[in-house]
Design a protein around this motif. Structure first.
Motif, PDB file in Angstrom:
ATOM      1  N   ASP A  69       1.746 -58.292  65.346  1.00 17.87           N
ATOM      2  CA  ASP A  69       2.098 -57.117  66.139  1.00 17.87           C
ATOM      3  C   ASP A  69       1.973 -55.845  65.301  1.00 17.87           C
ATOM      4  O   ASP A  69       1.478 -54.819  65.773  1.00 17.87           O
ATOM      5  CB  ASP A  69       3.526 -57.214  66.687  1.00 17.87           C
ATOM      6  CG  ASP A  69       3.669 -58.217  67.817  1.00 17.87           C
ATOM      7  OD1 ASP A  69       2.635 -58.636  68.393  1.00 17.87           O
ATOM      8  OD2 ASP A  69       4.822 -58.588  68.125  1.00 17.87           O
ATOM      9  N   ILE A  72      -1.677 -54.945  64.918  1.00 24.00           N
ATOM     10  CA  ILE A  72      -2.172 -54.368  66.175  1.00 24.00           C
ATOM     11  C   ILE A  72      -1.685 -52.942  66.339  1.00 24.00           C
ATOM     12  O   ILE A  72      -2.464 -52.057  66.709  1.00 24.00           O
ATOM     13  CB  ILE A  72      -1.746 -55.249  67.374  1.00 24.00           C
ATOM     14  CG1 ILE A  72      -2.499 -56.577  67.337  1.00 24.00           C
ATOM     15  CG2 ILE A  72      -1.975 -54.534  68.696  1.00 24.00           C
ATOM     16  CD1 ILE A  72      -1.963 -57.643  68.274  1.00 24.00           C
ATOM     17  N   ASP A  73      -0.409 -52.702  66.052  1.00 16.52           N
ATOM     18  CA  ASP A  73       0.151 -51.347  66.187  1.00 16.52           C
ATOM     19  C   ASP A  73      -0.553 -50.328  65.293  1.00 16.52           C
ATOM     20  O   ASP A  73      -0.794 -49.207  65.705  1.00 16.52           O
ATOM     21  CB  ASP A  73       1.651 -51.334  65.871  1.00 16.52           C
ATOM     22  CG  ASP A  73       2.494 -51.924  66.991  1.00 16.52           C
ATOM     23  OD1 ASP A  73       1.958 -52.195  68.088  1.00 16.52           O
ATOM     24  OD2 ASP A  73       3.709 -52.118  66.764  1.00 16.52           O
ATOM     25  N   LEU A  75      -3.638 -50.622  63.934  1.00 13.26           N
ATOM     26  CA  LEU A  75      -5.082 -50.594  64.107  1.00 13.26           C
ATOM     27  C   LEU A  75      -5.522 -50.088  65.489  1.00 13.26           C
ATOM     28  O   LEU A  75      -6.674 -49.694  65.658  1.00 13.26           O
ATOM     29  CB  LEU A  75      -5.685 -51.984  63.864  1.00 13.26           C
ATOM     30  CG  LEU A  75      -5.533 -52.517  62.437  1.00 13.26           C
ATOM     31  CD1 LEU A  75      -6.053 -53.937  62.340  1.00 13.26           C
ATOM     32  CD2 LEU A  75      -6.269 -51.602  61.451  1.00 13.26           C
ATOM     33  N   CYS A  76      -4.637 -50.127  66.444  1.00 16.21           N
ATOM     34  CA  CYS A  76      -5.015 -49.709  67.818  1.00 16.21           C
ATOM     35  C   CYS A  76      -4.428 -48.369  68.186  1.00 16.21           C
ATOM     36  O   CYS A  76      -3.572 -47.849  67.654  1.00 16.21           O
ATOM     37  CB  CYS A  76      -4.572 -50.761  68.824  1.00 16.21           C
ATOM     38  SG  CYS A  76      -5.421 -52.321  68.596  1.00 16.21           S
TER      39      CYS A  76
END
Length: 76
Positions: A69, A72-73, A75-76
């Protein structure tokens, strides 16, 4: 190749090494990251086209999903 999580969900002050070729050591007190070659690294261990394989393993509740998570936080 290396991820440091200061404080995210249930993960505090934890480093993650995603490289078999290098060893990393981070000192949060000084902000210093050192890198050295892993003497146990075996070049060309995997078949052509695969340079590295990394797994995140651990008991239930150890932070595997939180680590993903976090990635993802950021990198997105």
């Amino acid at each position: 190749l290396y991820l440091w999580i200061e404080d995210y969900k249930n993960i505090q002050k934890q480093g993650f090494n995603f490289s078999s070729q290098y060893r990393f050591d981070y000192k949060p007190e000084t902000g210093e990251l050192t890198v050295e070659e892993n003497p146990n690294h075996i070049p060309d261990f995997f078949p052509k086209g695969i340079s590295n394989v990394t797994a995140i393993i651990g008991e239930n509740g150890s932070g595997k999903t939180s680590t993903l998570d976090f990635l993802i936080d950021i990198l997105c």
